[in-house]
Design an enzyme around this catalytic site. Structure first.
Site, short mmCIF file in Angstrom:
data_model
loop_
_atom_site.label_atom_id
_atom_site.label_comp_id
_atom_site.label_asym_id
_atom_site.label_seq_id
_atom_site.Cartn_x
_atom_site.Cartn_y
_atom_site.Cartn_z
N ASP A 48 48.93 35.23 32.79
CA ASP A 48 47.85 34.77 31.91
C ASP A 48 46.64 35.70 32.01
OD1 ASP A 48 49.45 32.59 31.30
OD2 ASP A 48 48.57 31.37 32.89
N THR A 67 44.24 39.76 40.66
CA THR A 67 44.37 38.30 40.78
C THR A 67 45.45 37.88 41.77
OG1 THR A 67 46.04 37.93 39.04
CG2 THR A 67 43.75 38.19 38.34
#
EC number: 2.7.1.15
Length: 307
Positions: free
Chosen positions: A260, A290
């Protein structure tokens, strides 16, 4: 004063309940977890936060419940400045994702859609005009995805995850289609159900075949192996051009939400004028940051200085 919206995400918002454990359980097995955490998630909300943090003025259109989970679901988006004026409050509970993460950063996820299931064509049409690049995923009903595509005035980034059935004409609106290798194969078989191929690692051919079926551009994400970017050669040459882009080398501790992060950052850079290869290179670096921390939205970089 509200900045003009560059990216609009129509999609899902969840609360993630994440259990951290040494290994994932097998069928019928109970495994003791080391800890758990409650955090915001949902593919649509994750992508909205990533797009905002990657430098694009972003709006999220979705639905949450009238429950305490809704505050968790929207908290990070609100704090980052994502526009939330058109998030509906549903009688259905806020969506929940139940996530298990092992010591090798592998995960398994079960999603309870809740309010996300109300994002039908009627709800999307009621939300009104869609500004900027439109980003969609597979966690809302197909009718809502199609209504959003019909309302789009700019290019459409379609991250068909999970893969749900869409009419061919709508699949071909993707520019780009962003999928992992398993999703890419499922989409190809939607476009051409008579294919009996299994690609077994030949992902460049898979990307080329998606282009040959009529999709304008494709990005296939390959985790630690990077991604493939595919589009059409100029008309006089015909066929597809496929370019592999390597991943940044990092130690992953939790891959939840990395895809995402990639999709949202990709859309943001496209909105800021980069071409697809440039945008994918940036998105890969953004996503690599991330995976070095636990959680989805909590792991997204708040500064672009290291990019």
């Amino acid at each position: 004063m509200q900045q003009d919206i560059q990216v609009t995400i129509v999609g899902s918002s969840n609360v993630d309940i994440t259990a951290l454990m040494a290994r994932l359980p097998g069928p019928g097995e109970t495994v003791l977890a080391d800890s758990y955490q409650l955090s915001p998630g949902g593919k649509g909300a994750n992508q909205a936060l990533a797009a905002q943090l990657a430098g694009a003025a972003t709006e999220f259109i979705g639905a949450v419940g009238k429950d305490s989970h809704s505050e968790v679901a929207l908290g990070q988006l609100d704090g980052a400045g994502v526009k939330l004026d058109r998030v509906a409050r549903s009688s259905q509970p806020t969506g929940v994702a139940i996530i298990q993460v092992d010591s090798g950063a592998e995960n398994s996820i079960a999603v309870v859609s809740g309010a996300n299931s109300t994002m039908t064509d009627q709800a999307v049409k009621a939300a009104g005009a869609i500004d900027g690049i439109l980003v969609l995923q597979g966690e809302i009903p197909a009718s809502g995805i199609k209504a959003a595509m019909d309302a789009a005035t700019d290019r459409i980034v379609l991250n068909l995850a999970p893969v749900i059935e869409l009419d061919r004409d709508y699949l071909l609106k993707a520019n780009p289609l962003v999928v992992n290798e398993h999703e890419a194969e499922a989409v190809l078989h939607q476009l051409n159900p008579h294919l009996g191929l299994r690609f077994n690692g030949r992902y460049e051919r898979l990307a080329a075949m998606l282009i040959e079926e009529g999709i304008t551009s494709v990005v296939i994400t390959l985790g630690a192996s990077g991604c493939l970017v595919a589009d059409k050669f100029p008309a006089e040459n015909g066929g597809a051009q496929v370019r592999p882009l390597p991943a940044a080398k990092v130690k992953a501790v939790d891959t939840t939400g990395a895809g995402d992060a990639f999709t949202g950052a990709l859309a943001a850079r496209l909105a800021n004028g980069e071409d697809l290869v440039q945008a994918a290179e940036f998105a890969g670096k953004f996503a690599a940051l991330t995976v070095q921390a636990h959680g989805a939205q909590a792991s997204y970089p708040r500064s672009l200085e290291n990019l």
